[in-house]
Structures are given as structure tokens and as C-alpha cells.
Enzyme design. Structure first.
Site, PDB file in Angstrom:
ATOM      1  N   LYS A  47      -5.557  -6.771   1.828  1.00  0.00           N
ATOM      2  CA  LYS A  47      -6.609  -7.329   2.679  1.00  0.00           C
ATOM      3  C   LYS A  47      -7.982  -6.822   2.265  1.00  0.00           C
ATOM      4  O   LYS A  47      -8.128  -5.665   1.909  1.00  0.00           O
ATOM      5  CB  LYS A  47      -6.340  -6.942   4.130  1.00  0.00           C
ATOM      6  CG  LYS A  47      -5.072  -7.566   4.680  1.00  0.00           C
ATOM      7  CD  LYS A  47      -4.805  -7.118   6.104  1.00  0.00           C
ATOM      8  CE  LYS A  47      -3.482  -7.667   6.606  1.00  0.00           C
ATOM      9  NZ  LYS A  47      -2.303  -7.117   5.876  1.00  0.00           N
ATOM     10  N   TYR A  51       0.866  -1.183   0.000  1.00  0.00           N
ATOM     11  CA  TYR A  51       0.000   0.000   0.000  1.00  0.00           C
ATOM     12  C   TYR A  51       0.901   1.231   0.000  1.00  0.00           C
ATOM     13  O   TYR A  51       1.955   1.224   0.633  1.00  0.00           O
ATOM     14  CB  TYR A  51      -0.833   0.042   1.273  1.00  0.00           C
ATOM     15  CG  TYR A  51      -1.669  -1.186   1.546  1.00  0.00           C
ATOM     16  CD1 TYR A  51      -2.839  -1.427   0.845  1.00  0.00           C
ATOM     17  CD2 TYR A  51      -1.293  -2.089   2.542  1.00  0.00           C
ATOM     18  CE1 TYR A  51      -3.614  -2.541   1.126  1.00  0.00           C
ATOM     19  CE2 TYR A  51      -2.075  -3.202   2.835  1.00  0.00           C
ATOM     20  CZ  TYR A  51      -3.239  -3.417   2.114  1.00  0.00           C
ATOM     21  OH  TYR A  51      -4.009  -4.515   2.408  1.00  0.00           O
TER      22      TYR A  51
HETATM   23  C1  LIG Z   1      -1.361  -6.450   6.342  1.00  0.00           C
HETATM   24  C2  LIG Z   1      -0.384  -5.595   5.669  1.00  0.00           C
HETATM   25  C3  LIG Z   1      -0.258  -4.252   6.009  1.00  0.00           C
HETATM   26  C4  LIG Z   1      -1.056  -3.610   7.103  1.00  0.00           C
HETATM   27  O1  LIG Z   1      -2.382  -3.506   6.723  1.00  0.00           O
HETATM   28  P1  LIG Z   1      -3.412  -2.795   7.696  1.00  0.00           P
HETATM   29  O2  LIG Z   1      -4.718  -3.049   7.022  1.00  0.00           O
HETATM   30  O3  LIG Z   1      -3.039  -1.357   7.746  1.00  0.00           O
HETATM   31  O4  LIG Z   1      -3.293  -3.444   9.024  1.00  0.00           O
HETATM   32  C5  LIG Z   1       0.641  -3.480   5.330  1.00  0.00           C
HETATM   33  N1  LIG Z   1       1.399  -4.001   4.344  1.00  0.00           N
HETATM   34  C6  LIG Z   1       1.296  -5.292   3.992  1.00  0.00           C
HETATM   35  C7  LIG Z   1       2.166  -5.795   2.914  1.00  0.00           C
HETATM   36  C8  LIG Z   1       0.405  -6.136   4.645  1.00  0.00           C
HETATM   37  O5  LIG Z   1       0.340  -7.431   4.308  1.00  0.00           O
END
Ligand SMILES: *Cc1c(COP(=O)(O)O)cnc(C)c1O
Ligand code: SF4
Length: 343
Positions: free
Chosen positions: A313, A89
Site C-alpha cells: 500500500k 511485509y
Molecule cells: C493491506 C495488507 C496488510 C496490512 O497492511 P497495513 O498497512 O498494516 O494495514 C498486510 N499484508 C498484506 C498482504 C496486505 O495486503
């Protein structure tokens, strides 16, 4: 007592039947094994389905990959610009300084990666920190692994200071199994290392069963909260561990009771050898629906799936609004929305 890592130690502790020695040894040769004294103490050896043992004691089934299994189930590799960083992200990255854990969960999504000696060297950690420094979009660093609280307190303190000094960061988040898996490791020096930042340091505690919140675990969480570190709860939905509505309810209440806000209930990732823990999504949604009606809003996690292939997610619901324009209440009755004059 020390951490159990070898099949003979598991047999001596009464956790593996001697007849299964060879089969369990084959699993241990493939996937890391560790049960700390704190975890062993929680196991009821008289219960063949003990939910704590189930999470940590290796089972010969693990050598069967299972339908749809993948070595990199959530697609970390597709978003790894350099060793120790996963950048999926725009505004947040995962930083993985090491790949050791206090205990090894049999359902681990990174089971193909954890346990070996493949942590970051000092130079690699510097490069990873440089990556964060150079991208001003990054607002949050999620320090994970492995388990970042396995770092010696001095190195942890240094890492927190280095992250704290990066101006564009707002939040430093740790994900850890240590508070429940090895609470003795949360010494004053470790807590002080986490508490030493000006930026907000959050800690997500991985906890799957109410019995994991032992007196020692609760005390460890209390020390963290007292040091100004807000706690989040992270739970994996696991067959035979917490897929029972009463257990899930007790777990969520126990988390909140201990000042841990339930954050995510993870649908199990498709890691190899984890089929015995799988729960259908419809059952997970039914569990969530039941929680909604029965426990405080503070006790509601969001039920999420990490989409295979590295797509991030997604919340799995359930949803309460339908296409026909009705919304379901906590008792399961439906109401029109917007309401008409008769409603
Ligand atoms: C799970 C994850 C996050 C964190 O996600 P949140 O929804 O903010 O908890 C960030 N980067 C990666 C690659 C993830 O797998
Ligand atoms: S603590 Fe986390 S990373 Fe370590 S084995 Fe368990 S699930 Fe995997």
C-alpha cells in the site's frame, strides 16, 4: 426474512426489474450475491441511485472486465507461501481462514476468489498457523478472507486462542463487514471469542456509507468496544456511494461518533467488472483535502492505493508541502517554511 442470493429473490424484493432477469442471472452465475435482511432494510427502493443497493445489487456491467482489470488486483498470489497466508511485509501476514462473506460487495477486490467453498481445512489452517509460529519476525496477524467473523463462534474462539499462544505476536487484527452487513451475527459468543485473548485484538470494520451504521450496527460496535476491542474504520472510495464530500464527511463523523477510528480510505482496486465504481485519484485527493479543512483530526483516514502486482500500500496524499518550500494551511493559503523574518 432470509439472505437474498438468487435473482428471483431480488426481483420479488423489488431490487431488480423483471426485464433484467437474464442479464442479472448471468452476473450471479459468475460472482457471488448475498444481501442480508439488515442490508435490504436499509435500501430505499424509490431511489434508483440508492447507495446501499449500489454496493450489493448485481449489475450486468460486471461482465465487462473494464480497462486495466486484473483477477488478482493487489497481487496476493505473488506473496502466498501457502494456502491461506499472504506474506508481503516482513512483520505482518494476512491469514484467510475462509472465503465466505455475510454480503457480497459488487466492487470486491477479491471477487474472483470469494463466495466459493474454498476455505481452509483443519489441516490447512494448522499449516498456516505453523507458518506464523515459525517466523519470529511476524508481529501481527491480519485475519481476513472472505470475512473471518463468518466462522462459528467456537472455531473463532479456538483460532484466537491459538494465535494468542504465539509468543512473538503482538497484535491480532480482524477485518470484517459483519458489524454493518450482518450485525445479528455478532452474538455474545462471537464477541467473547474475540475478547478472549491477552494480546491486543483489533477489529477493522468495512463501512462505506453513513446509513450503514444502523441502530443494530451501532449496537454491535458498542458491544465490541465494551468488550475491549478497539475498532478501526476501513472505507472504499466508490463512485455514487461516498464520492460526495458531504457524504464522506458524514461517514467519517459517524464512524468516530461510534468509537471507530477511520484508518484507511482505499482507492478502488482494479478488479474486473467494477468500472462503474471508479473515482479518479485526483478526485479522491480533493475529497481528502476538503476533509482536512472541515473535520476533526480523529476523522481523517489515510487515502491509500494497493499497488498492482503485490507491491503493497502507498499513501496517495494529498501533500501539503511543495518543492518551492511552502506549506498549505486548512484554508488553502500557502506559507513559507521555514518562515522568513517577514512571515
Ligand atoms: C493491506 C495488507 C496488510 C496490512 O497492511 P497495513 O498497512 O498494516 O494495514 C498486510 N499484508 C498484506 C498482504 C496486505 O495486503
Ligand atoms: S466483505 Fe470484503 S471480501 Fe467480502 S465481498 Fe465485501 S469487499 Fe469482498
Amino acid at each position: 426474512m432470509k439472505t437474498l442470493r438468487h435473482v428471483d429473490e431480488l426481483i420479488a424484493a423489488g431490487l431488480v426489474a423483471p426485464a433484467r432477469r437474464a442479464a442479472v442471472a448471468a452476473v450471479a452465475a459468475r460472482y457471488a450475491v448475498a444481501l442480508t435482511p439488515a442490508v435490504v432494510e436499509l435500501i430505499d427502493r424509490g431511489d434508483p441511485a440508492d447507495p446501499i443497493a449500489r454496493q450489493y445489487v448485481p449489475d450486468p456491467d460486471e461482465l465487462e472486465p473494464g480497462a486495466g482489470a486484473r483477477g488478482d488486483p493487489i497481487g496476493d498470489a505473488a506473496h502466498a507461501p501457502l494456502k491461506g497466508i499472504v506474506h508481503r511485509y516482513p512483520d505482518r501476514v494476512l491469514l484467510m481462514p475462509l472465503l465466505h462473506c455475510p454480503v457480497y460487495c459488487r466492487f470486491c477486490f477479491r471477487r474472483e476468489a470469494v463466495g466459493g467453498d474454498k476455505g481452509l481445512s483443519d489441516a490447512e489452517l494448522d499449516a498456516a498457523l505453523d507458518y506464523v509460529r515459525r517466523d519470529p519476525r511476524i508481529w501481527e496477524v491480519v485475519v481476513t478472507g472472505g470475512d473471518p467473523l463468518m466462522l462459528p463462534a467456537r472455531r473463532l474462539a479456538r483460532l484466537v486462542r491459538q494465535l494468542d499462544a504465539i509468543e512473538h505476536l503482538g497484535v491480532i487484527r480482524f477485518h470484517s463487514r459483519v458489524p454493518v452487513g450482518d450485525p445479528a451475527r455478532l452474538t455474545d459468543a462471537t464477541v467473547a471469542a474475540l475478547a478472549g485473548a491477552d494480546k491486543a485484538v483489533w477489529l477493522a470494520v468495512h463501512c462505506n456509507h453513513p446509513r450503514e451504521l444502523s441502530a443494530a450496527a451501532r449496537a454491535a460496535c458498542r458491544r465490541l468496544v465494551s468488550a475491549g476491542i478497539p475498532l478501526l474504520g476501513q472505507t472504499v472510495l466508490l463512485k455514487g456511494v461516498n464520492d460526495d464530500p458531504a457524504v464522506m464527511e458524514a461517514l467519517m463523523r459517524a464512524l468516530v461518533r461510534n468509537r471507530i477510528k477511520p484508518y484507511y480510505l482505499h482507492h478502488l482496486d482494479l478488479a474486473p467488472g467494477t468500472a462503474r465504481f471508479r473515482v479518479p485519484i485526483a478526485d479522491g485527493q480533493a475529497l481528502m483535502r476538503r476533509l482536512r479543512g472541515r473535520v476533526s483530526g480523529l476523522c481523517q483516514p489515510s487515502y491509500v492505493l494497493d499497488i498492482p502486482g503485490g507491491h503493497g500500500k502507498a499513501p496517495l496524499g494529498p501533500t501539503y508541502l511543495d518543492d518551492a518550500g511552502t506549506v498549505e494551511d486548512w484554508r488553502g493559503q500557502r506559507h513559507r517554511y521555514p518562515p522568513t523574518d517577514d512571515d
